[in-house]
Design a protein around this motif. Sequence first.
Motif, mmCIF file in Angstrom:
data_model
loop_
_atom_site.group_PDB
_atom_site.id
_atom_site.type_symbol
_atom_site.label_atom_id
_atom_site.label_comp_id
_atom_site.label_asym_id
_atom_site.label_seq_id
_atom_site.Cartn_x
_atom_site.Cartn_y
_atom_site.Cartn_z
ATOM 1 N N GLU A 143 1.108 -1.032 0.253
ATOM 2 C CA GLU A 143 0.025 0.649 0.067
ATOM 3 C C GLU A 143 1.189 0.860 0.006
ATOM 4 N N ILE A 144 0.357 2.358 -0.628
ATOM 5 C CA ILE A 144 1.607 3.481 -0.648
ATOM 6 C C ILE A 144 1.058 3.717 0.183
ATOM 7 N N PRO A 145 1.545 5.126 1.096
ATOM 8 C CA PRO A 145 1.073 4.979 2.499
ATOM 9 C C PRO A 145 1.393 6.846 2.071
ATOM 10 N N VAL A 146 1.415 7.372 1.212
ATOM 11 C CA VAL A 146 0.842 8.849 1.295
ATOM 12 C C VAL A 146 -0.258 9.020 -0.659
ATOM 13 N N ILE A 218 7.308 2.470 -3.528
ATOM 14 C CA ILE A 218 7.813 2.210 -2.097
ATOM 15 C C ILE A 218 9.301 2.843 -1.059
ATOM 16 N N SER A 219 10.211 2.734 -2.096
ATOM 17 C CA SER A 219 11.589 2.572 -1.731
ATOM 18 C C SER A 219 11.814 4.807 -1.794
ATOM 19 N N ILE A 220 11.368 5.446 -2.692
ATOM 20 C CA ILE A 220 11.245 6.448 -3.138
ATOM 21 C C ILE A 220 10.842 7.364 -2.201
ATOM 22 N N ILE A 221 9.319 6.800 -1.950
ATOM 23 C CA ILE A 221 8.637 7.312 -0.128
ATOM 24 C C ILE A 221 9.383 7.347 1.100
ATOM 25 N N ASP A 222 10.134 5.939 1.311
ATOM 26 C CA ASP A 222 10.927 5.883 2.333
ATOM 27 C C ASP A 222 12.211 6.283 2.544
ATOM 28 N N GLU A 223 12.357 6.721 1.321
ATOM 29 C CA GLU A 223 13.823 7.876 1.503
ATOM 30 C C GLU A 223 13.648 9.228 1.046
#
Length: 370
Positions: A143-146, A218-223
Amino acid sequence: MNKKLMIYPFNKRVNSIAKYAQLLENYILIAAVSPKSYGYEGKDISCIDGSSFVGITITSAFQESLEKCDSVLFSASTFLIDLSYYEERIQEAFNYNKEVLITKELAENFILNKKNIPSNVKVLGDNPPGKKISYTEIKHIQEIPVPVMTIFQIGEFCNGFDTQLLITKRFEEEGYRVSKISSCPLGSIFGMHMLPDYIYQSNMTYEDKIVSFNHFLISIIDEEQPDILLLQIEEAILPYNDKVTNHFGVIPEIVAHAAQADIGILSLYYNDFYDKEYLDHLRAFCRYTLNIEINYINMANTTMSIQEFDIMKPIHYVLVDWNIVIHSISSDYKNYDCLFFNTYDLSSVDTVYYDIINHLSQNKETVRIW
């Protein structure tokens, strides 16, 4: 320190760089240069896309501009230019110790014609090595969290990329953090992430592309820890006809399945007689095929004739005065249950921006973020 950038040959494929030069990352545009034969010399860059006056004048002074710049971006042309001419100009830039960039489309033309691209040429539109990996070891999406905003378009030159730049600018002006992903190669010079290469390659299954792209996001969002994720896809959502297939809309499908959109924007060509039935069918297609609800429609100031479509001939586009488009939006589509706007009318862009903020604030699924 920002590098001084020159664009050659300047044409509508790179017009967004000049129009939104203040948003460039690591570069300052100092010259938009076209051959005299283009007929642009001395004109404002707005002559290329029919928009309002920008204040950047096109010149034909290649040599003079080359001496002043740090970097040269060579663009594929909407007019035919022999590749040997590009090779001569690129070598000239190297002789002056300039950084040389070329657009992805031009690089593809070199490869198609079996021309070598010098190793020290940077191809605009490539992700850095760390962003090129795929994520296929996990076979499910996360799930995309934003909140996710996705911009699709019906075809080339629909101003989808311009829409992404303007919407991003509005969010960032208000202090929101925006992670930006685009399939438009120009996006890299604006600090955007590019769509990974494997999306276009045949050595990965359709399912793995969806899963891998989801994990890429997800990796971009985490970063980056953004407040919103903004996706823009250049590839058309539908074929034009049996000859011009637009890859059958596969790229938008992959993106749509990898990231469920909270906000959907669709860019269309100008037309003053789209009827409600057609627009409803188009939005239904997006709803059921792309899993996206179209909340806003950007009507470009470009139109074309489907009768001209021939796989062996270039597609011809016709510019429409942006004032005509704005008038059509305010008169022909004012009662449609979807908000129309045009990227050259900044007041309509502001209206869309505030409506998006309101929509996200009221959406129970995203209210935790907003």
